[in-house]
Design an enzyme around this catalytic site. Structure first.
Site, PDB file in Angstrom:
ATOM      1  N   LYS A  89       0.813  -1.225   0.000  1.00 13.73           N
ATOM      2  CA  LYS A  89       0.000   0.000   0.000  1.00 13.73           C
ATOM      3  C   LYS A  89       0.842   1.269   0.000  1.00 13.73           C
ATOM      4  O   LYS A  89       1.847   1.356   0.716  1.00 13.73           O
ATOM      5  CB  LYS A  89      -0.875   0.039   1.264  1.00 13.73           C
ATOM      6  N   GLY A 161     -10.735  -2.749   8.901  1.00 16.87           N
ATOM      7  CA  GLY A 161     -10.343  -2.925  10.295  1.00 16.87           C
ATOM      8  C   GLY A 161     -11.504  -3.019  11.267  1.00 16.87           C
ATOM      9  O   GLY A 161     -11.300  -2.946  12.466  1.00 16.87           O
TER      10      GLY A 161
END
Lengths: 339, 197
Positions: A89, A161
């Site tokens: 990322k 998350g």
């Protein structure tokens, strides 16, 4: 080892190669991993690729502060450990992180809202890269802008998350319904949609002109992003929309992400038309990552067979604890990053 | 004729489209379907195995009870099979240390040894125009984290090479391609495959 290639006759980093790479991932599960040991577990569980990170999104969320590209040592360690592709990322709009990842040789870059955005105005101009990109999207406008910028794959953002699938469902529903809506539109209406989708490239210039006390209106001939005029962008986005209208799907591969925690969650995303699934915290934050990883891979492969989804869901231990995505304060929402 | 495309992982829809277009171009009556179950496999006259992750596809073929039946039909009934990229790896008898390391079970139908990711990572993926035996003009080949065929033996014959590597091979009813003929728009290799059916 790469051969001594005759560069004059070869082409690297083309749209076909970048989009083609994404196509090879279809029907698969990409798993977040933070070290070589986890990468090997993911590969053994049947992941089609791994996402190399320093921390999974749930831990990034817990840690707070600024989240950045992972340490290249970490990424390299994971690249050396597995034979499946390795993704990593970069922050939204952080061209230098993206270039660094490209030079490391990662197979795909995720320009991700899970990290803290680096550019408040623009995403990376992905056409200028030989490495393919995957980008998050909450709706058709974001998906089309990222496609125009050169992304080879879209993943609906969900809410990373959390282990709460509701936002992932919201985003794929928004994209799918918006695509169906295009079906009935005449080309002039489609151009109006393109004009609306292109408008968010004008923010920088508007802010500058407002500060200077001039008329903030951005005109078609104004250069707004990556050497392109607003007119170029509108036309480019219109062409993407024409293709979507005809195909009745995005022209590039579309995965689900952000909240998938169980085999049934993964199957749900496939039933809703996603080409595959990213699982972030859902595997290595669960009680038994190896078993859960395998079960999610199986559920994606057998998404249309409820008895298999039930079978693989048996006795796989506790899922990640998770967070109710609706209860998150606005400032904790990752999906609002990017535009 | 009905052509199946192994539909468990990888660029399945691209394979289905390419086969359907090749059928149309050649004027042959038939259809292309994705194969995910034994009942699908039992209905097809030939198979293509797409690109994707060979380890993943192999595991799913075993789980879905397709693996042994594919081997049986290819061996006993000479069912034509074309494998591209990951599919080419699965057709080989030997896929080197990477396949051993990941314990990838190979269909092992073609007398050839392949090397996974032979050209490197995605940044080494490339497009090139190559000579293919039996085709008058070069074929536009798309290599994506591609394998290479290191050697062939027995009845398996090389049909195209890139430098010192074999990238296309044929053994009677079987075709293994390190590149992706389903992605480049040129259907001559597909037509060649359909002629085997």
């Amino acid at each position: 080892m790469p051969l001594d290639l005759d560069l004059s006759k070869l082409r690297f980093g083309t749209e076909l190669l970048k989009r083609g790479f994404a196509k090879m991932q279809k029907g698969g599960v990409v798993m977040d991993v933070t070290n070589a040991e986890q990468a090997l577990i993911a590969e053994e569980a049947g992941a089609v690729a791994v996402m190399a990170l320093e921390r999974v999104p749930a831990d990034i969320r817990a840690a707070g502060g600024v989240a950045r590209m992972a340490d290249p040592v970490k990424i390299q360690e994971i690249m050396d450990a597995v034979t499946v592709p390795v993704m990593a990322k970069c922050r939204i709009g952080h061209e230098a992180e993206a270039r660094a990842l490209e030079s490391l040789g990662v197979d795909m870059i995720d320009e991700s809202e899970v990290l803290t955005p680096a550019d408040p105005f623009f995403h990376v101009n992905k056409r200028g890269f030989e490495v393919p990109f995957v980008c998050g999207a909450r709706n058709l406008g974001e998906a089309v802008r990222r496609t125009w910028e050169g992304a080879a794959m879209i993943r609906t953002k969900g809410e990373a998350g959390t282990g709460d699938v509701v936002e992932a469902v919201r985003h794929i529903r928004l994209v799918t319904a918006a695509i169906a809506e295009l079906k009935g539109l005449e080309n002039d209406r489609l151009l109006a949609v393109g004009t609306k989708f292109a408008a968010s490239y004008t923010k920088l210039l508007e802010e500058v002109r407002t500060a200077q006390g001039s008329d903030p209106t951005v005109r078609e001939a104004d250069v707004v992003f990556a050497g392109a005029t607003l007119d170029d962008i509108t036309e480019g986005i219109y062409q993407v929309l024409l293709e979507i209208k005809k195909l009745q799907r995005l022209p590039i591969v579309n995965f689900a992400a952000g909240g998938v925690a169980t085999p049934a969650d993964a199957a749900l995303m496939m039933l809703m038309g996603c080409d595959g699934v990213f699982v972030g915290s859902g595997i290595f934050k669960a009680e038994n990552p190896e078993t859960r990883g395998r079960a999610i891979v199986d559920a994606v492969a057998h998404f249309d067979d409820p008895s298999t989804v039930a079978e693989v869901s048996k006795g796989i231990g506790l899922a990640m604890k998770g967070l109710d995505a609706k209860a998150l304060p606005i400032e904790a929402r990752l999906q609002d990053r990017g535009w | 004729m009905r052509i199946g495309v192994i539909g468990v992982q990888g660029d399945v829809s691209e394979h289905v489209d390419a086969v359907a277009r090749a059928l149309k171009e050649t004027g042959k009556a038939g259809e292309a379907i994705a194969v995910r179950r034994r009942t699908d496999l039992d209905r097809v006259d030939a198979l293509t195995i797409p690109g994707g992750e060979s380890t993943t596809i192999s595991k799913l073929l075993v789980q879905l009870d397709l693996f042994d039946e594919i081997v049986r039909r290819a061996s006993d009934e000479a069912m034509p099979i074309m494998g591209t990229c990951a599919g080419c790896i699965l057709l080989a008898k030997d896929a080197g240390v990477q396949a051993d390391k990941t314990r990838t079970k190979l269909l092992g139908l073609m007398d050839m040894a392949v090397d996974r990711n032979a050209f490197g990572r995605q940044r080494e993926s490339f497009e090139a125009d190559l000579q293919v035996e039996g085709l008058e003009t070069p074929f536009h080949c798309v290599f994506i984290r591609a394998p290479a065929i290191l050697r062939t033996w027995g009845e398996c014959a090389p049909k195209s090479r890139y430098q010192d590597r074999i990238v296309l091979a044929r053994q009677k009813n079987l075709i293994g391609s390190a590149f992706h003929p389903e992605l480049g728009g040129d259907l001559r290799i597909h037509r060649w495959f359909l002629d085997l059916v």
